[in-house]
Design a protein around this motif. Structure first.
Motif, mmCIF file in Angstrom:
data_model
loop_
_atom_site.group_PDB
_atom_site.id
_atom_site.type_symbol
_atom_site.label_atom_id
_atom_site.label_comp_id
_atom_site.label_asym_id
_atom_site.label_seq_id
_atom_site.Cartn_x
_atom_site.Cartn_y
_atom_site.Cartn_z
ATOM 1 N N THR A 6 1.813 -5.321 6.508
ATOM 2 C CA THR A 6 2.682 -4.506 5.668
ATOM 3 C C THR A 6 2.088 -4.329 4.283
ATOM 4 O OG1 THR A 6 4.637 -5.253 6.858
ATOM 5 C CG2 THR A 6 5.005 -4.310 4.684
ATOM 6 N N THR A 8 3.186 -2.740 0.516
ATOM 7 C CA THR A 8 4.341 -2.319 -0.262
ATOM 8 C C THR A 8 3.862 -1.561 -1.493
ATOM 9 O OG1 THR A 8 5.623 -4.231 0.477
ATOM 10 C CG2 THR A 8 6.403 -3.098 -1.501
ATOM 11 N N THR A 10 5.095 -0.029 -4.951
ATOM 12 C CA THR A 10 6.178 -0.098 -5.927
ATOM 13 C C THR A 10 5.893 0.929 -7.019
ATOM 14 O OG1 THR A 10 6.460 -2.452 -5.488
ATOM 15 C CG2 THR A 10 7.415 -1.620 -7.520
ATOM 16 N N SER A 33 7.870 2.697 8.572
ATOM 17 C CA SER A 33 8.078 2.708 7.118
ATOM 18 C C SER A 33 9.527 2.416 6.772
ATOM 19 C CB SER A 33 7.671 4.069 6.547
ATOM 20 O OG SER A 33 8.479 5.085 7.100
ATOM 21 N N TYR A 35 12.048 2.398 2.819
ATOM 22 C CA TYR A 35 12.005 2.804 1.416
ATOM 23 C C TYR A 35 13.355 2.572 0.755
ATOM 24 C CZ TYR A 35 14.134 7.011 3.439
ATOM 25 O OH TYR A 35 14.949 7.871 4.118
ATOM 26 N N THR A 47 10.676 1.093 -3.985
ATOM 27 C CA THR A 47 9.580 0.661 -3.122
ATOM 28 C C THR A 47 9.516 1.490 -1.855
ATOM 29 O OG1 THR A 47 10.944 -1.003 -2.014
ATOM 30 C CG2 THR A 47 9.654 -1.752 -3.909
ATOM 31 N N THR A 49 7.539 0.829 1.907
ATOM 32 C CA THR A 49 6.709 -0.077 2.690
ATOM 33 C C THR A 49 6.179 0.652 3.920
ATOM 34 O OG1 THR A 49 8.583 -0.943 3.943
ATOM 35 C CG2 THR A 49 7.954 -2.154 1.970
#
Length: 85
Positions: A6, A8, A10, A33, A35, A47, A49
């Motif tokens: 994963t 992330t 930001t 995904s 979010y 964020t 991901t």
């Protein structure tokens, strides 16, 4: 091998308006995904991901496309890496 990886992303809303992530679309079926669903207020962070199922040995490059509400053009995020034995 076969383990999800994963990444992330930001970001900070530097505008004077709320930012809403309308949609996040993985570039392939091997990537999932998630979010931030609520509006991101000015000065606050959100964020996104991307989770890739690393099933094959070698390098990979996977894309995730982000659509913000009120913005015509999608943004592209890329995760890259190498799966070792």
């Amino acid at each position: 091998m076969g383990n999800p990886v994963t990444a992330t992303f930001t970001f900070t809303n530097t505008s004077k308006e709320d930012v809403v992530i309308e949609m996040v679309t993985p570039g392939c079926g091997c990537t999932k995904s998630d979010y931030t669903k609520e509006p991101i207020k000015p000065g606050k962070t959100g964020t996104i991901t991307a989770t890739y199922n690393a099933a094959a040995v070698g390098t990979f490059s996977k894309k995730v496309y982000v659509k913000l509400m009120g913005v015509d053009q999608q943004q592209e995020l890329t995760i890259v890496g190498t799966v070792e034995q």
